[in-house]
Each structure stands twice: as C-alpha cells, then as structure tokens.
Design a protein around this motif. Sequence first.
Motif, mmCIF file in Angstrom:
data_model
loop_
_atom_site.group_PDB
_atom_site.id
_atom_site.type_symbol
_atom_site.label_atom_id
_atom_site.label_comp_id
_atom_site.label_asym_id
_atom_site.label_seq_id
_atom_site.Cartn_x
_atom_site.Cartn_y
_atom_site.Cartn_z
ATOM 1 N N ARG A 130 -2.751 25.430 70.400
ATOM 2 C CA ARG A 130 -1.567 26.263 70.634
ATOM 3 C C ARG A 130 -1.096 26.137 72.086
ATOM 4 O O ARG A 130 0.100 25.982 72.358
ATOM 5 C CB ARG A 130 -1.925 27.720 70.313
ATOM 6 N N VAL A 131 -2.049 26.187 73.016
ATOM 7 C CA VAL A 131 -1.656 26.129 74.425
ATOM 8 C C VAL A 131 -1.154 24.734 74.792
ATOM 9 O O VAL A 131 -0.132 24.599 75.474
ATOM 10 C CB VAL A 131 -2.828 26.551 75.336
ATOM 11 N N ILE A 132 -1.839 23.696 74.324
ATOM 12 C CA ILE A 132 -1.393 22.327 74.636
ATOM 13 C C ILE A 132 0.057 22.154 74.184
ATOM 14 O O ILE A 132 0.903 21.661 74.923
ATOM 15 C CB ILE A 132 -2.299 21.277 73.947
ATOM 16 N N GLN A 133 0.339 22.588 72.984
ATOM 17 C CA GLN A 133 1.685 22.407 72.416
ATOM 18 C C GLN A 133 2.744 23.267 73.100
ATOM 19 O O GLN A 133 3.916 22.929 73.073
ATOM 20 C CB GLN A 133 1.671 22.743 70.917
ATOM 21 N N SER A 134 2.314 24.384 73.656
ATOM 22 C CA SER A 134 3.299 25.337 74.180
ATOM 23 C C SER A 134 4.083 24.794 75.358
ATOM 24 O O SER A 134 5.205 25.215 75.616
ATOM 25 C CB SER A 134 2.595 26.620 74.622
ATOM 26 N N GLY A 135 3.457 23.890 76.118
ATOM 27 C CA GLY A 135 4.116 23.424 77.342
ATOM 28 C C GLY A 135 4.036 24.419 78.490
ATOM 29 O O GLY A 135 4.602 24.217 79.552
ATOM 30 N N TRP A 136 3.309 25.521 78.306
ATOM 31 C CA TRP A 136 3.222 26.532 79.368
ATOM 32 C C TRP A 136 1.752 26.822 79.663
ATOM 33 O O TRP A 136 1.032 27.286 78.796
ATOM 34 C CB TRP A 136 3.977 27.805 78.990
ATOM 35 N N TYR A 137 1.308 26.536 80.878
ATOM 36 C CA TYR A 137 -0.128 26.476 81.144
ATOM 37 C C TYR A 137 -0.659 27.486 82.151
ATOM 38 O O TYR A 137 -1.869 27.579 82.357
ATOM 39 C CB TYR A 137 -0.498 25.048 81.578
ATOM 40 N N PHE A 143 14.964 21.327 83.853
ATOM 41 C CA PHE A 143 14.490 20.739 85.110
ATOM 42 C C PHE A 143 13.301 19.815 84.863
ATOM 43 O O PHE A 143 13.218 18.711 85.413
ATOM 44 C CB PHE A 143 14.103 21.839 86.110
ATOM 45 N N LEU A 144 12.378 20.290 84.061
ATOM 46 C CA LEU A 144 11.189 19.476 83.743
ATOM 47 C C LEU A 144 10.748 19.903 82.361
ATOM 48 O O LEU A 144 10.456 21.078 82.143
ATOM 49 C CB LEU A 144 10.079 19.749 84.770
ATOM 50 N N ASN A 145 10.676 18.964 81.436
ATOM 51 C CA ASN A 145 10.308 19.314 80.077
ATOM 52 C C ASN A 145 8.824 19.011 79.851
ATOM 53 O O ASN A 145 8.452 18.005 79.236
ATOM 54 C CB ASN A 145 11.179 18.544 79.094
ATOM 55 N N LEU A 146 8.010 19.920 80.361
ATOM 56 C CA LEU A 146 6.563 19.672 80.308
ATOM 57 C C LEU A 146 6.049 19.630 78.875
ATOM 58 O O LEU A 146 5.094 18.918 78.557
ATOM 59 C CB LEU A 146 5.823 20.788 81.057
ATOM 60 N N ARG A 147 6.690 20.400 78.018
ATOM 61 C CA ARG A 147 6.265 20.383 76.622
ATOM 62 C C ARG A 147 6.457 18.976 76.026
ATOM 63 O O ARG A 147 5.565 18.445 75.375
ATOM 64 C CB ARG A 147 7.092 21.408 75.845
ATOM 65 N N ALA A 148 7.603 18.379 76.325
ATOM 66 C CA ALA A 148 7.863 17.034 75.800
ATOM 67 C C ALA A 148 6.939 15.998 76.449
ATOM 68 O O ALA A 148 6.446 15.075 75.793
ATOM 69 C CB ALA A 148 9.325 16.657 76.034
ATOM 70 N N ILE A 149 6.716 16.159 77.737
ATOM 71 C CA ILE A 149 5.830 15.206 78.431
ATOM 72 C C ILE A 149 4.456 15.212 77.767
ATOM 73 O O ILE A 149 3.927 14.162 77.394
ATOM 74 C CB ILE A 149 5.707 15.563 79.937
ATOM 75 N N ASN A 150 3.894 16.397 77.588
ATOM 76 C CA ASN A 150 2.536 16.453 77.042
ATOM 77 C C ASN A 150 2.503 16.205 75.534
ATOM 78 O O ASN A 150 1.468 15.774 75.010
ATOM 79 C CB ASN A 150 1.869 17.774 77.417
ATOM 80 N N ASP A 161 1.047 5.541 85.773
ATOM 81 C CA ASP A 161 1.904 4.459 86.276
ATOM 82 C C ASP A 161 3.144 4.271 85.406
ATOM 83 O O ASP A 161 4.237 4.006 85.922
ATOM 84 C CB ASP A 161 1.114 3.156 86.407
ATOM 85 N N ASP A 162 3.012 4.446 84.103
ATOM 86 C CA ASP A 162 4.190 4.381 83.225
ATOM 87 C C ASP A 162 5.170 5.499 83.564
ATOM 88 O O ASP A 162 6.390 5.296 83.587
ATOM 89 C CB ASP A 162 3.791 4.557 81.750
ATOM 90 N N GLU A 163 4.628 6.683 83.804
ATOM 91 C CA GLU A 163 5.511 7.809 84.108
ATOM 92 C C GLU A 163 6.214 7.604 85.446
ATOM 93 O O GLU A 163 7.391 7.945 85.597
ATOM 94 C CB GLU A 163 4.715 9.129 84.109
ATOM 95 N N ILE A 164 5.492 7.040 86.401
ATOM 96 C CA ILE A 164 6.128 6.747 87.694
ATOM 97 C C ILE A 164 7.255 5.735 87.485
ATOM 98 O O ILE A 164 8.354 5.888 88.047
ATOM 99 C CB ILE A 164 5.091 6.215 88.718
ATOM 100 N N ALA A 165 7.008 4.726 86.654
ATOM 101 C CA ALA A 165 8.052 3.718 86.385
ATOM 102 C C ALA A 165 9.287 4.391 85.783
ATOM 103 O O ALA A 165 10.428 4.083 86.167
ATOM 104 C CB ALA A 165 7.511 2.626 85.462
ATOM 105 N N SER A 166 9.088 5.325 84.860
ATOM 106 C CA SER A 166 10.242 6.026 84.272
ATOM 107 C C SER A 166 10.974 6.836 85.326
ATOM 108 O O SER A 166 12.210 6.862 85.366
ATOM 109 C CB SER A 166 9.800 6.977 83.162
#
Lengths: 370, 370
Positions: free
Chosen positions: A27-34, B7-14, B253-258
Amino acid sequence: MSIQVPFLNLRAINAQYQKELEKAAQRVIQSGWYLCGAELESFEAEFAAYCQTQYCVGVANGLDALTLTLQAWLEMGKLSKGDEVLVPANTYIASIMAISKNGLIPILVEPNPETFNIDVNMMAAHLTKRVKAVMVVHLYGQMSDMEAICAFSKENQLLVIEDAAQSHGATINGKKAGSFGEAAGFSFYPGKNLGALGDAGAITTDDAELAEVLRALRNYGSHERYKNLYLGSNSRLDEIQAAFLKVKLTYLDDEIASRRSIAQRYSTKINNPLVVLPKVENEESHVWHLFVVQLEHRNALQRHLQEHGVQCLIHYPIAPHHQEAYSELKGLKLPVSEALHNTVLSLPIDPTMSDSQVELVVKAVNSFTL
Amino acid sequence: MSIQVPFLNLRAINAQYQKELEKAAQRVIQSGWYLCGAELESFEAEFAAYCQTQYCVGVANGLDALTLTLQAWLEMGKLSKGDEVLVPANTYIASIMAISKNGLIPILVEPNPETFNIDVNMMAAHLTKRVKAVMVVHLYGQMSDMEAICAFSKENQLLVIEDAAQSHGATINGKKAGSFGEAAGFSFYPGKNLGALGDAGAITTDDAELAEVLRALRNYGSHERYKNLYLGSNSRLDEIQAAFLKVKLTYLDDEIASRRSIAQRYSTKINNPLVVLPKVENEESHVWHLFVVQLEHRNALQRHLQEHGVQCLIHYPIAPHHQEAYSELKGLKLPVSEALHNTVLSLPIDPTMSDSQVELVVKAVNSFTL
Ligand SMILES: Cc1ncc(COP(=O)(O)O)c(/C=N/[C@@H]2[C@@H](O)[C@@H](OP(=O)(O)OP(=O)(O)OC[C@H]3O[C@@H](n4cc(C)c(=O)[nH]c4=O)C[C@@H]3O)O[C@H](C)[C@H]2O)c1O
Ligand SMILES: Cc1ncc(COP(=O)(O)O)c(/C=N/[C@@H]2[C@@H](O)[C@@H](OP(=O)(O)OP(=O)(O)OC[C@H]3O[C@@H](n4cc(C)c(=O)[nH]c4=O)C[C@@H]3O)O[C@H](C)[C@H]2O)c1O
C-alpha cells in the motif's frame, strides 16, 4: 550445542503477520507518499488512544523521542542549558545521552535493586535547586512507582519525562505507561514489545504546545514548508514503518499476554536457589520486555545455558558511568547499579516461544550448579 | 485548472519498479533482520563503487550525513568547537544546520549567480585562521567547481565536505560527485534523484578512520555492542530502505539520462525573454535534480503556470540567514543570495514526464507576459 531457544525470534514473531505486513508495504509503495502522510497520522492517533494521551508525535527512534522532548522544553523556556535532570543510573545509555546531548546535566540516581527502577528516596537525596526535571525509565517492562514520583515531582516543580521504550502497554490502576509524565518517549526498535521493521519512535503527551514544537523539531525545525523556526533535526517516522506499526499495534495486547504467561511459568517453575527471580508488585504494571534474573555467577549461568542451547543477553554489562563516552562520570560511586550490571541476566522471553521451549529454559536454569 | 504536470510524480516513478520494490520489501519482512544487516552492507558497497570511493556509511538521512561527518571530525581532533566552516549562503538550510548543530560557525559565502554554486573567489575573501573546513553544495544537481575548490582547500589546509544531496551521479572529467572531498553527505529523501521510500542518507569517503568513527556515531557511539565510546546518535539506514535503494540505484543512470533530455528540451525550446535559463558549463557535471529558471516576476510566472496546470516549486523562498532559526545571522548582507531567493523558480523535471507534458511546460512558459 545448536540454539534451541533463541533470545528473541523476531523472524517468527513477524511471520505471524506476514500477509498483513506485506499488504501494508505494498500500500505504501504504491501510494507515492513516504513521509509524514496518512499512515503516520493514523498511527499517531491510534497510539495516542492506546496510551490514553491527547497527542502522539512519531519520530525516527527512541533516542530522538527523548532528545527532542528535552530540546522542545529548552525551546519553550521550560528548561535552560546546564539544568540538572535526575535519571536512573542503570538504564540503557540512550536515556542518559538524550540529556547530555541537550547540554543538560544527568544526575545518576541509584535504583531499587528489587524493581530495577529509580528509587524515589534516592531522588530526594539528589534534589537541589539545579534539578529541573526527572526522567524515569520503566526498565525491563516494569513501571516505576509513578504515583510517588509524580507526587514528588509536583511538590518540587520538576518536569517528568517517562522513558517508556521498554514498557508499551504497562498500566498502574488502568492508567497506561506514557500517560503519567508531561511527556513520554517510546522506542519501536524491532526488538521492542511494539517493534517496527526498522527504526522508529514516538512521544506521547497531553501538552498541545509541546506536540506542536516536536512536530517542527522532527522536521528541520519547520512548522511550515521552507520556514525554519528552530535548529531542528530530521527525525521522522517513515510511512512504511507507521503502516507496519499499525498492524503490530493490533496484536500488542495479545503479545503482552503471551509474555506474561511465560514470565509466570518461569517464576513458578524456576527454583534454583542460586538464582534471584524478578519481583513484581503488580501484574498489570509489568509487560515483560525482558525477564531478568540476578545471581553472583551470572557469566557461569550464561555459559551453562548456552551449552543447553539457550541464548541469553545481558542488559546491560557495563554501567553508563563506566562507559568511555562518560569519562567525566567515572569517579561516581553507584554500588547498587554497579552490582546490578555484574549480576543481571536476561532469559529468552518471546511471545512465539513454545511450551517445550519454556520448559527447556526452566530445566536448564534449574540444573545450574557451581 | 487541474494539474496537468505535477512538480514530481513520485508515484509514477516508483510504479515503474513496483514489482522489484515489493519483492525487496517481502525479502526484508521475511528475513527477521531490519537494521545494519546484509541489505545495508551490500547497498553501501554498491553505492561506494558507484561514487568511486572506498567507503560508504549509510545513515538515517541527509542532514545526519553532514552532521555526523562534522561530529566525527570533532571526535578525531580534526576540528574543534568554534571553528569556522565556509558554506554557500544559498542552499537548503540543512547544510548550514549541520554546521551549527556541532558548535561550529557557518560562514555564509555568496554564490556565483550563474551556476548557483559557491563562488571560489568569495571563499578567499572569507578566509581567516579560524576557517578550518569548507562545505560545498552541488546545488540543483550541478557540481561546484571542485578543481578550484580542492586546490584552494589544499593550499589552505581546509577539510572539504561535499553536500551531494542533490547531485548523485554528476561527474567532472569522469570523477563522481562525492569523491572529491575528504567526505560527502548524500540524502536519499524520496524526492531526490536517488530516493528511498522514506528517509535515508549516506556518507562516502576514502578515509578508513572516518568511516569507522561514523559507524559508531550512527549507532549510539558504539563500535561494539554495549560499549559506548562517543555521545553518538541513532541514525541508521533501515534494511528495507537499503533494499529499495539497491533497486533504484540500478536505474539511476537511466533516470539521469531522462532528466538531461528534458533539460535539453527546456533549454532549447523555452525562449521567453523574461526568463533566464540555467547555465551549464559541462553536460556531465549536471544531473538536473531541479531545473531552475530566474526572473524578476517569479511569483507571477508561478501563478501563470499554475493556471496552465503546471506545478512549480521555489527552491528556496527564504534565505537561510533570514530564517527565524538563524536570528543571529539576520544582519548579514548577502545581496547575490537574497536576489536569488526572490527570483528562482523550479520547473517540473521528472524522468516519467511525457513529451507532451514537456511541450505543455514549454508552451506555458513561453506564453507568459507581464
Ligand atoms: C530504556 C531505553 N531508552 C531508550 C532507548 C533508545 O531507543 P532506540 O533509539 O529506538 O534504540 C532504548 C533502546 N534500547 C535497546 C537496548 O535495550 C538494546 O537492546 P538489545 O536487547 O540489546 O537489542 P538487540 O540485541 O539488538 O536485539 C534484541 C534481539 O533481537 C534480535 N534482532 C534484533 C534486530 C534489530 C533485528 O532486526 N532482528 C533480530 O532478530 C537480536 C537480539 O537477539 O540495544 C538496542 C540497540 C536498543 O534499541 C531503551 O531500552
Ligand atoms: C543540499 C541539501 N543538503 C541536505 C539536505 C538534507 O537531506 P535530508 O535530511 O535527507 O532531507 C537536503 C534536502 N533537501 C530537500 C529540500 O531540497 C526540500 O526539497 P523539496 O523539493 O522542497 O521537497 P518536497 O517538496 O517535500 O518534495 C518534492 C516533491 O515530491 C513530492 N513528494 C514528496 C515526498 C516526500 C513523497 O513521499 N512523495 C511525493 O510525491 C512532493 C513534491 O512535489 O525539502 C525536503 C524536505 C528536503 O529533503 C538538501 O537539498
């Protein structure tokens, strides 16, 4: 001999909740909020309710819970640098470090050798005008004599902070550890009765202002993004650990019941005259974080048990005032504490122990001779 | 308007690594070992190798990485309380707090307004006998002029600590951020280029003794169980976060390239004469943690972009010497820094941004008028 009874089988303890813990992680991994999100907020509410306090502030660990509370009192003008704080001489060193790290002076007070906890009469002996607070530690899971301590502190206008790192869920007349002092610090170190799966801690309090200052101190001294009021710390309780703790909190009372049952069997069945069993004044006031016996030949018993496959630990082998980190205290004479550090031994106590493991420990202890 | 470009889509990143992250969590939950174990050890080895240093010591967060390094130097006799440390005046306040929290004196040095990083000529202007160290910050992901800074520091016998919290993976002539100074502090705050799923940090160094002292300082000042040498902290990198970081390091390194590709599109396509684009001296030395533009009407642009669904942040709106926590510094005149704090704006930059999101940002910026 191979280990038959590990000191604490954390793998087995957490395996009981495996599915729920994995779901929490997912649940936490998916949430994007840590950090500082909904998991922490709900855990704080649940733990405050459990401890019968108005507020709970999650932080990174137990040492920080104590350190930041004292810093908050400094920021609030309730303490000043150089003030003295009474603290038991025999405790985990973190209690004392929290005091020193704030530029406050720890005054080491001898314990009652039967309860292991701070001796209220000895507190009076150390009282001067410089003493402004007392940190009580509910050692091994047993509550200190909070009625006497609170009365004494009130009379002498001392702030009371409870170090409740070892005593989640203990009560006196139905009142929970962590609800007696102006504030209490908890540790959720994995091996604690309520343990996270990493480092975590919390402060409980009824003081709204203290809670507010603590929320800033754990977050770089900032109440509001990019505004820094204090020289704070980064000491947050991760969302994922809050999610784990919410799972484990629901089982805490069951685990305490298992610990009490093991302690009772140890207490009735261990009958080796060389071994002094722990004294308990009141069942409900002890949650048996550790089951600590005393004997002169502690090291020999530890070896004997090792040979019978029973793993023991010593809490703690060296008194704080004999640690190199406290060279300025090495001249202190604290005979009660020093004796304890040489004679205590912690037997395995773990809610997942089987009856036969408990029997094995009992037999091994009873078979010990000089 | 609703947010089109966060600003930053951490949910999508992870979410890209969801399966691997869940497996990592499962492995740690099942292991029964949650602190200072095999996950941390292997992450430390992998991150040291990535940074081209001998040692990496994981700690609880980026602020602690810096704070404990300076404390270690105090314990090792390389610094003394009251010594001065040069640090850029425009940085995240944590850099400066790490200095103050150790009883050291931060000397705020103006940056070069084009690179945002510490101005080497201004360092010389602040040099006195009291200055014993310099903390450089590779702000926004761009490395400071390490060749000049290291030469200057060597000449003047200053210790160099890199605050590499924003610059994981940046290089100068193939040499990585974190490998130039005597030590470097990294943050793995979730929003960083290499982000954990909670708080985490690390120190990289080639100094074996420093690494050893740091391993004690993060662990209550203890090298060996129950023996405390220093007044240490509890500042450990949880096993579960180490396991997450091992997953994410393989994609760094892939993320830095993006990020570089987005930065390049911004740089070539944004042509609004009101907006000053960031200057980059060397492609490889910038990992674009943030894409920061400058303009007089910063607040108006932020509102304009908000209206076009583009979320921006300001890093940082208030200069450290104007924070309440630093009231003793409020008399300082630091015109370059002060101007920056009033004119910078961070556009969204995130490896998961789609081409159309990048276009949307470009168009929105270019359509801004007074
Ligand atoms: C009164 C008081 N005040 C403040 C504090 C400070 O709180 P803290 O900052 O949260 O540590 C303490 C902490 N107290 C404890 C302290 O009592 C001591 O506890 P300990 O029983 O010696 O702990 P341990 O030996 O590391 O673990 C116990 C058993 O659990 C096993 N284990 C351990 C871990 C971590 C694991 O992942 N898997 C395992 O299987 C190994 C052991 O058999 O040392 C810890 C590091 C402190 O957190 C305290 O007691
Ligand atoms: C130079 C330098 N030195 C030392 C340090 C100290 O390191 P630390 O102790 O590890 O923080 C820093 C830290 N630096 C950062 C600092 O730059 C600032 O970063 P920020 O971009 O303002 O961070 P933010 O706004 O909280 O998060 C960025 C975005 O990510 C989203 N988000 C965030 C989180 C946490 C989440 O879970 N999910 C999300 O979706 C929200 C935002 O859109 O504030 C942080 C708390 C510090 O860790 C530094 O820059």
